[in-house]
Design a protein around this motif. Structure first.
Motif, mmCIF file in Angstrom:
data_model
loop_
_atom_site.group_PDB
_atom_site.id
_atom_site.type_symbol
_atom_site.label_atom_id
_atom_site.label_comp_id
_atom_site.label_asym_id
_atom_site.label_seq_id
_atom_site.Cartn_x
_atom_site.Cartn_y
_atom_site.Cartn_z
ATOM 1 N N GLU A 12 0.858 -1.183 0.000
ATOM 2 C CA GLU A 12 0.000 0.000 0.000
ATOM 3 C C GLU A 12 0.887 1.224 0.000
ATOM 4 O O GLU A 12 1.825 1.316 0.791
ATOM 5 N N ASP A 13 0.570 2.140 -0.894
ATOM 6 C CA ASP A 13 1.361 3.365 -0.985
ATOM 7 C C ASP A 13 0.557 4.545 -0.515
ATOM 8 O O ASP A 13 -0.613 4.689 -0.839
ATOM 9 N N THR A 14 1.216 5.377 0.249
ATOM 10 C CA THR A 14 0.562 6.597 0.703
ATOM 11 C C THR A 14 1.541 7.751 0.543
ATOM 12 O O THR A 14 2.752 7.535 0.428
ATOM 13 N N ALA A 15 1.007 8.963 0.531
ATOM 14 C CA ALA A 15 1.861 10.145 0.490
ATOM 15 C C ALA A 15 1.237 11.201 1.384
ATOM 16 O O ALA A 15 0.013 11.251 1.542
ATOM 17 N N SER A 16 2.080 12.023 1.981
ATOM 18 C CA SER A 16 1.570 13.115 2.796
ATOM 19 C C SER A 16 0.863 14.126 1.894
ATOM 20 O O SER A 16 1.111 14.168 0.686
ATOM 21 N N LEU A 17 -0.019 14.926 2.483
ATOM 22 C CA LEU A 17 -0.817 15.854 1.668
ATOM 23 C C LEU A 17 0.052 16.839 0.896
ATOM 24 O O LEU A 17 -0.292 17.242 -0.203
ATOM 25 N N LEU A 43 6.438 13.430 1.626
ATOM 26 C CA LEU A 43 6.830 12.160 2.218
ATOM 27 C C LEU A 43 5.887 11.053 1.757
ATOM 28 O O LEU A 43 4.673 11.195 1.834
ATOM 29 N N GLY A 44 6.467 9.976 1.275
ATOM 30 C CA GLY A 44 5.663 8.823 0.878
ATOM 31 C C GLY A 44 6.045 7.611 1.693
ATOM 32 O O GLY A 44 7.102 7.580 2.320
ATOM 33 N N GLN A 45 5.175 6.633 1.698
ATOM 34 C CA GLN A 45 5.463 5.420 2.448
ATOM 35 C C GLN A 45 4.918 4.212 1.698
ATOM 36 O O GLN A 45 3.840 4.270 1.113
ATOM 37 N N ARG A 46 5.705 3.143 1.673
ATOM 38 C CA ARG A 46 5.222 1.861 1.158
ATOM 39 C C ARG A 46 5.083 0.919 2.328
ATOM 40 O O ARG A 46 6.037 0.687 3.061
ATOM 41 N N GLU A 47 3.881 0.391 2.474
ATOM 42 C CA GLU A 47 3.640 -0.569 3.540
ATOM 43 C C GLU A 47 3.302 -1.912 2.931
ATOM 44 O O GLU A 47 2.719 -1.986 1.851
ATOM 45 N N ARG A 48 3.675 -2.954 3.636
ATOM 46 C CA ARG A 48 3.248 -4.281 3.236
ATOM 47 C C ARG A 48 2.183 -4.736 4.215
ATOM 48 O O ARG A 48 2.309 -4.515 5.417
ATOM 49 N N ARG A 49 1.123 -5.346 3.700
ATOM 50 C CA ARG A 49 0.134 -5.928 4.613
ATOM 51 C C ARG A 49 -0.298 -7.285 4.088
ATOM 52 O O ARG A 49 -0.188 -7.574 2.900
ATOM 53 N N ILE A 82 8.602 -0.502 -11.289
ATOM 54 C CA ILE A 82 8.676 0.962 -11.355
ATOM 55 C C ILE A 82 7.714 1.545 -10.324
ATOM 56 O O ILE A 82 6.531 1.205 -10.298
ATOM 57 N N TYR A 83 8.260 2.410 -9.485
ATOM 58 C CA TYR A 83 7.474 3.031 -8.415
ATOM 59 C C TYR A 83 7.200 4.503 -8.764
ATOM 60 O O TYR A 83 8.119 5.274 -9.044
ATOM 61 N N ALA A 84 5.918 4.847 -8.774
ATOM 62 C CA ALA A 84 5.528 6.245 -8.975
ATOM 63 C C ALA A 84 5.221 6.839 -7.607
ATOM 64 O O ALA A 84 4.445 6.251 -6.839
ATOM 65 N N PHE A 85 5.798 7.960 -7.305
ATOM 66 C CA PHE A 85 5.723 8.518 -5.952
ATOM 67 C C PHE A 85 4.277 8.595 -5.434
ATOM 68 O O PHE A 85 3.424 9.232 -6.058
ATOM 69 N N GLY A 86 4.048 7.940 -4.302
ATOM 70 C CA GLY A 86 2.758 8.022 -3.629
ATOM 71 C C GLY A 86 1.640 7.248 -4.296
ATOM 72 O O GLY A 86 0.538 7.171 -3.760
ATOM 73 N N VAL A 87 1.891 6.683 -5.475
ATOM 74 C CA VAL A 87 0.821 6.002 -6.218
ATOM 75 C C VAL A 87 0.975 4.490 -6.113
ATOM 76 O O VAL A 87 0.025 3.771 -5.785
ATOM 77 N N GLY A 88 2.187 4.003 -6.382
ATOM 78 C CA GLY A 88 2.389 2.559 -6.285
ATOM 79 C C GLY A 88 3.442 2.069 -7.237
ATOM 80 O O GLY A 88 4.160 2.862 -7.858
#
Lengths: 375, 152, 284
Positions: free
Chosen positions: A284-289, A293-299, C55-61
């Motif tokens: 799961e990918d998220t980014a701050s507003l 800052l972005g984050q990749r999480e595994r679940r 390939i990783y796109a920032f904040g998207v996946g």
């Protein structure tokens, strides 16, 4: 360092084990009673254990009831498994800094802790050995798992009761702990005594055992242990015949029984979540507003979800039939091709926690029935 | 006959006997079509069918409201024309050369007449026509899936 | 098998991408773009034809994409991407200068060495030409090592053709036979119309001494392998590239399982002989 190989420890002295491990810097995890189930959580004293409780399990059914004694380990396994600690339901893979479009990737720091698992059962030690092969033993090393696994101390328990959905005896993983433990204990409890027969399985275990008060175990103690585990093995709620199971499943890939299971299956994924060997995950990918800052999480993921096989917006395994077939085939057949072992340890969780009571031991028997008929 | 191609080595006719090949040679002519030239018209009498030696032939549906629609292209070694074998012996599509195209053309009436008396030849010819028809049916069915747009 | 813990060495983070910058983009079709990437640390990515990267796109996946070309020495990595979801949309709409994370390459690619000495038939369908482009470039660079070489390429319509300029160049060469066919075409199309298998009978190759490399929709690959089999080619000489959902690319996430194989690790390229039975099972 001096070590002991065996010891008989009285009930009153068992708390010392938890103190010793905590004092050595371990995060001590053990069975506790929560929400009418037994789950694995941090413990700091013997009183945190589900003293005097047992579980009554069957397909789609789990109840905690009072025992008529004060056994500490008088139950089997609940909905949680130790994989929650080694391969957590969620973990951070990466953080990504976005500095005006420039990306900086940083893996999380290795956690500064060691786990001690108290009360781990034979089937669960087998499950960890299986996940070791997945995450450590097949080429790449999974960092999250390796970090959590490093320095693990295990205190196994030889089961003195068999659960209604247990079938470890037929899977040859229990009820006696076979390998992978630092210490293993057998709880001996009757009107005249309440003590634990300990055996060490490693040098680390022997060192801890040496520090526990007690006497050396005798032939009589081991005979008592053997009687207890033999009795447990004789009272398994279920059994599975694993001979040629892989071949039979491949041969019966088009069995009509897959459809019959699928008619009941809710695709809820409970079986995969409670399974101590299931290892599938998604990200799961998220980014701050402010997009800094972005984050990749595994679940944890499950092959029962539609999304799991999604390709260009369309799932490959659209029907519950295909998804159940994937799960059972993986567990019992393709797992053997991938990791040289079966992917099931006979803990029975998938049977107990299936809301409609689908029973892997029954289903695999039904699916292979046709191939047992002489041609 | 003065054919530049050895008929017996044509893949389509590989299973024919020497006599059958000799017969087909006796009713074949080699011809060239310029780009855009028509081999046969839709609904016309099927007098001649072809095997492509080189070049490209389009099977076309002629629409009153627009330019012809090419349904399929045929190239080296492929049979142009299937309807000649079956009554009423009229073409369903128009065949037109899309590139400069060299062909072997066969006298359809002569082959049909020979097939009436020579059942072995008749069976061989039917096999060839049916095989081409089956191949085109398979290809058409696969195309109908629109695989590239919706991979499956 | 028991894993001996003391022998485990945590190597480089298997899930850690490196930053790459888009240096050029070319629109191929309405929904498909070819992008050249350069590693920002200057260290190009070494790959074999048929491998893929994440390939990783920032904040998207992150998505798996086949390598479509490039050169590690020149620090160029080429990918051709079709916009079919959030991540691929982000990649396709990127401009030069945009950074992505890229890790890899992963997987087992095409049998470039095993194919030496015999004929080679490359069959591509739709976007399937992208992972085969490095094959064609490699074949042409080492042309003398191979027998007759052909490229058969099928798409839905002429508007869906990738690498049109290169296709024209390849068509103009005498050492590779190039045939292109589409399912349907409007006026102005001078190529073929029909299924890509129709083209197999038109090219010169020795069915018993050929390596086929096939990439496209699974049904197309199956039909091509079947037709070649009927012409006498052994199924172990026909290679296909499989695709499944993929999250980790290193055999941990479980998504890309195809029977006993993890496509990320055991594939994506398999012999048809290895997957033929599985290709007869639906929803596998």
């Amino acid at each position: 360092m001096t070590t002991s190989q065996t010891k008989v420890v009285e009930r009153v002295d068992l708390g010392i084990l938890i103190d010793l491990l905590a004092d050595s810097g371990y995060d001590v995890i053990g069975p506790t009673k929560q929400d009418q189930t037994i789950v694995y959580r941090p413990i700091s004293a013997i009183d945190d254990l589900p003293i005097g409780w047992t579980d009554v399990q069957d397909g789609g059914s789990y109840r905690l009831v009072r025992r008529d004694d004060s056994a500490l380990f008088g139950y089997v396994v609940g909905p949680h498994s130790w994989k929650s600690y080694l391969f957590p339901p969620r973990s951070v893979l990466l953080t990504i800094e976005n500095v005006d479009g420039e990306l900086i990737f940083t893996p999380p720091d290795a956690p500064d802790r060691r786990y001690a698992f108290i009360g781990i059962r034979a089937c669960e030690l087998a499950a960890i050995a299986i996940q070791d092969r997945v995450f450590l033993g097949s080429g790449q090393v999974d960092t999250t798992y390796a970090n959590n696994r490093a320095g693990l101390f295990t205190v196994g328990v030889n089961c003195a009761v068999a659960g209604g959905t247990c079938f470890c005896a037929s899977m040859k993983t229990g009820p006696r702990c076979l390998a992978g433990y630092d210490l293993v204990l057998t709880e001996v409890l009757d009107e005249s005594t309440h003590h634990f027969v300990f055996e060490a399985g490693s040098d680390a275990g022997g060192e801890v055992l040496h520090q526990l008060p007690g006497r050396d175990a005798t032939e009589a103690d081991f005979a008592r242990v053997a009687a207890i585990v033999d009795d447990t093995a004789a009272h398994m709620g279920r059994s599975m015949d694993t001979r040629r199971v892989r071949e039979d499943i491949y041969t019966n890939r088009d069995s009509a029984h897959w459809d019959r299971v699928a008619e009941r299956c809710l695709s809820c994924a409970n079986c995969t979540l409670v399974c101590p060997t299931c290892f599938c995950s998604t990200t799961e990918d998220t980014a701050s507003l402010d997009a800094a800052l972005g984050q990749r999480e595994r679940r944890w993921d499950s092959c029962f979800t539609l999304d799991f096989s999604g390709l260009h917006g369309h799932p490959v395994r659209e029907t519950p039939t295909a998804r159940y077939r994937q799960w059972l085939t993986h567990k019992l057949a393709t797992w053997q091709d991938q990791f040289d072992s079966i992917g099931c340890v006979g803990c029975g969780r998938c049977i107990t926690w299936c809301p409609v009571g689908i029973d892997i031991t029954h289903e695999v028997a039904a699916i292979r029935t046709r191939s047992e008929v002489p041609a | 006959m003065n054919l530049s191609v050895d008929l017996g080595r044509t893949e389509l006719l590989a299973h024919l006997t020497d006599e059958e090949i000799a017969f087909l040679e006796s009713v074949a002519i080699e011809s060239e079509f310029a780009e855009g030239e028509v081999l046969f018209e839709e609904d016309s009498e099927a007098t001649r069918f072809y095997i492509v030696i080189s070049g490209k032939v389009g099977l076309e549906l002629v629409s009153p409201r627009r330019r012809p629609i090419v349904i399929q292209t045929l190239g080296r070694g492929e049979l142009v024309g299937l309807s000649w074998f079956f009554p009423p012996h009229t073409w369903s599509w128009r065949a037109r050369a899309l590139d400069p195209t060299r062909t072997l053309g066969f006298d359809a009436a002569a082959v049909r007449a020979k097939c009436v008396e020579d059942h072995n030849l008749s069976e061989q010819v039917l096999r060839i026509v049916a095989k081409q028809a089956v191949n085109r049916l398979h290809a058409t069915r696969t195309q109908l899936l629109d695989l590239y747009e919706f991979p499956r | 098998m028991t894993v001996v813990l003391s022998t485990i060495e945590a190597t480089a983070e298997p899930m850690l991408p490196r930053p790459f910058e888009v240096v050029a983009t070319r629109r191929e079709t309405a929904d498909t773009v070819t992008l050249d990437f350069a590693a920002t640390d200057g260290e190009g990515l070494q790959f074999s034809p048929g491998q893929f990267t994440m390939i990783y796109a920032f904040g998207v996946g992150e998505v798996p994409i086949s390598v479509a070309g490039g050169s590690a020495d020149d620090n160029v990595l080429t990918h051709t991407v079709r916009a079919v979801g959030a991540v691929t949309d982000a990649i396709c709409s990127a401009e030069a200068g945009t950074q992505f994370g890229i890790r890899g390459p992963y997987g087992i690619g095409w049998p470039m060495d095993a194919a030496e000495g015999g004929d080679v038939v490359v069959v591509a369908g739709g976007i399937g030409l992208a992972p085969l482009r490095p094959v064609i470039l490699r074949l042409l660079d080492n042309r003398a090592r191979y027998g007759a070489v052909s490229l058969l390429y099928g798409t839905r319509s002429p508007d869906d053709l990738l690498y049109e300029e290169e296709l024209r160049q390849w068509r103009g060469r005498f050492d590779i036979e190039v045939e292109v066919t589409v399912d349907r075409a409007a006026d102005g199309w001078y190529g073929d119309i029909g299924l890509v298998t129709n083209l197999l009978t038109r090219i010169e190759y020795d069915p018993e001494n050929v390596t086929a490399m096939v990439c496209g929709p699974e049904i197309m690959m199956k039909v091509v392998a079947r037709e070649m089999g009927r012409a006498g080619t052994d199924p172990s000489s026909v290679y296909v590239s499989m695709e499944r959902n993929m999250k980790c690319a290193v055999g941990f996430c479980g998504h890309c399982q195809y029977g006993p194989d993890f496509i990320c690790r055991d594939g994506p390229v398999f012999t048809y002989a290895a997957v033929r039975d599985r290709m007869r099972v639906s929803e596998l």
